[in-house]
Design a protein around this motif. Structure first.
Motif, PDB file in Angstrom:
ATOM      1  N   UNK A  79      11.041  43.721  27.273  1.00 41.47           N
ATOM      2  CA  UNK A  79       9.826  43.152  26.691  1.00 41.47           C
ATOM      3  C   UNK A  79      10.253  42.211  25.572  1.00 41.47           C
ATOM      4  N   UNK A  80       9.782  40.972  25.624  1.00 41.32           N
ATOM      5  CA  UNK A  80      10.104  39.981  24.597  1.00 41.32           C
ATOM      6  C   UNK A  80       8.812  39.517  23.931  1.00 41.32           C
ATOM      7  N   UNK A  81       8.892  39.228  22.651  1.00 39.01           N
ATOM      8  CA  UNK A  81       7.724  38.748  21.920  1.00 39.01           C
ATOM      9  C   UNK A  81       8.065  38.509  20.461  1.00 39.01           C
ATOM     10  N   UNK A  82       7.076  38.158  19.693  1.00 41.64           N
ATOM     11  CA  UNK A  82       7.279  37.946  18.264  1.00 41.64           C
ATOM     12  C   UNK A  82       7.485  39.300  17.588  1.00 41.64           C
ATOM     13  N   UNK A  83       8.162  39.321  16.441  1.00 36.89           N
ATOM     14  CA  UNK A  83       8.340  40.600  15.740  1.00 36.89           C
ATOM     15  C   UNK A  83       7.001  41.276  15.428  1.00 36.89           C
ATOM     16  N   UNK A  84       5.990  40.505  15.097  1.00 40.60           N
ATOM     17  CA  UNK A  84       4.675  41.067  14.789  1.00 40.60           C
ATOM     18  C   UNK A  84       4.087  41.784  16.003  1.00 40.60           C
ATOM     19  N   UNK A  85       4.084  41.111  17.150  1.00 42.50           N
ATOM     20  CA  UNK A  85       3.527  41.713  18.367  1.00 42.50           C
ATOM     21  C   UNK A  85       4.337  42.917  18.833  1.00 42.50           C
ATOM     22  N   UNK A  86       5.663  42.836  18.748  1.00 45.58           N
ATOM     23  CA  UNK A  86       6.496  43.957  19.184  1.00 45.58           C
ATOM     24  C   UNK A  86       6.279  45.183  18.312  1.00 45.58           C
ATOM     25  N   UNK A  87       6.043  44.954  17.015  1.00 38.17           N
ATOM     26  CA  UNK A  87       5.822  46.064  16.089  1.00 38.17           C
ATOM     27  C   UNK A  87       4.532  46.812  16.418  1.00 38.17           C
ATOM     28  N   UNK A  88       3.544  46.104  16.952  1.00 38.70           N
ATOM     29  CA  UNK A  88       2.244  46.709  17.225  1.00 38.70           C
ATOM     30  C   UNK A  88       2.089  47.246  18.646  1.00 38.70           C
ATOM     31  N   UNK A  89       3.123  47.145  19.449  1.00 35.85           N
ATOM     32  CA  UNK A  89       3.052  47.689  20.807  1.00 35.85           C
ATOM     33  C   UNK A  89       3.227  49.198  20.763  1.00 35.85           C
ATOM     34  N   UNK A  90       2.453  49.875  21.584  1.00 37.89           N
ATOM     35  CA  UNK A  90       2.574  51.326  21.675  1.00 37.89           C
ATOM     36  C   UNK A  90       3.768  51.676  22.564  1.00 37.89           C
ATOM     37  N   UNK A 110      22.730  35.540  33.330  1.00 36.51           N
ATOM     38  CA  UNK A 110      23.717  34.481  33.511  1.00 36.51           C
ATOM     39  C   UNK A 110      24.641  34.375  32.306  1.00 36.51           C
ATOM     40  N   UNK A 111      25.129  35.519  31.856  1.00 33.38           N
ATOM     41  CA  UNK A 111      26.099  35.666  30.773  1.00 33.38           C
ATOM     42  C   UNK A 111      25.562  35.318  29.380  1.00 33.38           C
ATOM     43  N   UNK A 112      24.255  35.297  29.217  1.00 34.88           N
ATOM     44  CA  UNK A 112      23.648  35.125  27.898  1.00 34.88           C
ATOM     45  C   UNK A 112      22.908  36.417  27.573  1.00 34.88           C
ATOM     46  N   UNK A 113      23.160  36.939  26.380  1.00 33.01           N
ATOM     47  CA  UNK A 113      22.519  38.182  25.942  1.00 33.01           C
ATOM     48  C   UNK A 113      21.218  37.845  25.212  1.00 33.01           C
ATOM     49  N   UNK A 114      20.129  38.455  25.649  1.00 33.56           N
ATOM     50  CA  UNK A 114      18.827  38.236  25.024  1.00 33.56           C
ATOM     51  C   UNK A 114      18.377  39.525  24.340  1.00 33.56           C
ATOM     52  N   UNK A 115      17.729  39.374  23.177  1.00 30.57           N
ATOM     53  CA  UNK A 115      17.114  40.520  22.505  1.00 30.57           C
ATOM     54  C   UNK A 115      15.606  40.319  22.510  1.00 30.57           C
ATOM     55  N   UNK A 116      14.824  41.341  22.160  1.00 31.75           N
ATOM     56  CA  UNK A 116      13.361  41.247  22.287  1.00 31.75           C
ATOM     57  C   UNK A 116      12.705  40.099  21.515  1.00 31.75           C
ATOM     58  N   UNK A 117      13.278  39.682  20.401  1.00 34.66           N
ATOM     59  CA  UNK A 117      12.664  38.583  19.634  1.00 34.66           C
ATOM     60  C   UNK A 117      13.244  37.226  20.015  1.00 34.66           C
ATOM     61  N   UNK A 118      14.152  37.202  20.984  1.00 34.19           N
ATOM     62  CA  UNK A 118      14.746  35.975  21.514  1.00 34.19           C
ATOM     63  C   UNK A 118      15.463  35.162  20.437  1.00 34.19           C
ATOM     64  N   UNK A 119      16.105  35.835  19.480  1.00 40.14           N
ATOM     65  CA  UNK A 119      16.823  35.135  18.418  1.00 40.14           C
ATOM     66  C   UNK A 119      18.258  34.824  18.784  1.00 40.14           C
ATOM     67  N   UNK A 120      18.755  35.366  19.853  1.00 46.95           N
ATOM     68  CA  UNK A 120      20.123  35.205  20.328  1.00 46.95           C
ATOM     69  C   UNK A 120      21.157  35.842  19.408  1.00 46.95           C
ATOM     70  N   UNK A 121      20.736  36.659  18.458  1.00 51.97           N
ATOM     71  CA  UNK A 121      21.708  37.339  17.591  1.00 51.97           C
ATOM     72  C   UNK A 121      22.593  38.276  18.413  1.00 51.97           C
ATOM     73  N   UNK A 122      22.050  38.895  19.428  1.00 49.98           N
ATOM     74  CA  UNK A 122      22.845  39.766  20.303  1.00 49.98           C
ATOM     75  C   UNK A 122      23.903  38.952  21.033  1.00 49.98           C
ATOM     76  N   UNK A 123      23.547  37.749  21.454  1.00 49.71           N
ATOM     77  CA  UNK A 123      24.500  36.902  22.163  1.00 49.71           C
ATOM     78  C   UNK A 123      25.622  36.450  21.228  1.00 49.71           C
ATOM     79  N   UNK A 124      25.278  36.081  20.010  1.00 45.24           N
ATOM     80  CA  UNK A 124      26.282  35.653  19.040  1.00 45.24           C
ATOM     81  C   UNK A 124      27.250  36.802  18.751  1.00 45.24           C
TER      82      UNK A 124
END
Length: 163
Positions: A79-90, A110-124
């Motif tokens: 599940x990907x979304x903004x930090x605000x929306x992810x915080x409010x998901x049950x 395709x060898x790129x790591x994605x995190x829920x907020x799509x910041x690419x910090x996981x990939x870095x």
């Protein structure tokens, strides 16, 4: 079976997804289904999860009747979304086969790591660890190779990862 014949063989998977408004990508033997929902609309998330659950079951049924297998243990849910929306998901769960699955913290596409907020910090972080591993290995053999060979090894093993 060649790639073109395999693509034609699994075409009904895309037909199942399209007929229910689900976007998809198929890469070799990897199938990715995408569905969006608005968490501020009551019931939208539940409807999206229900649709996805039913379509996965339909795809799994088609695959088993056509001598293919959907590997439940390798199936990921993200599940990907903004930090605000992810915080409010049950509590979110998706039924895949007999198991209930919770969203993965990261997914690899395709060898790129994605995190829920799509910041690419996981990939870095993934790249940093991978490059450090390669540098440590080069350091171990550095005394046995000349500077030009070391330079070529850095280009091949490290620069290629940054591209």
């Amino acid at each position: 079976m060649g790639p073109l014949l395999f693509t034609e063989y699994i075409r009904p998977i895309s037909d199942i997804a399209i007929s229910h408004g689900i976007r998809y990508h198929i890469y070799a033997d990897d199938t990715q289904l995408y569905i969006s929902f608005n968490p501020s609309i009551p019931g939208d998330m539940e409807h999206a999860l229900s649709t996805l659950t039913h379509r996965i079951h339909e795809i799994k049924t088609w695959m088993s009747s056509n001598c293919l297998k959907l590997n439940d243990s390798k199936t990921e849910f993200f599940v990907a979304g903004s930090p605000y929306n992810l915080k409010h998901l049950t509590q979110i769960e998706l039924a895949i086969g007999t198991a209930k699955t919770t969203p993965s913290e990261t997914v690899r596409n395709l060898d790129v790591m994605f995190n829920p907020t799509m910041t690419l910090s996981s990939h870095v972080n993934f790249l940093r660890r991978s490059i450090n591993f390669q540098l440590r290995n080069l350091w171990r053999i550095r005394q046995f190779i000349d500077q030009d060979t070391c330079h070529l090894a850095v280009l091949a093993l490290i620069s290629s990862r940054l591209d």
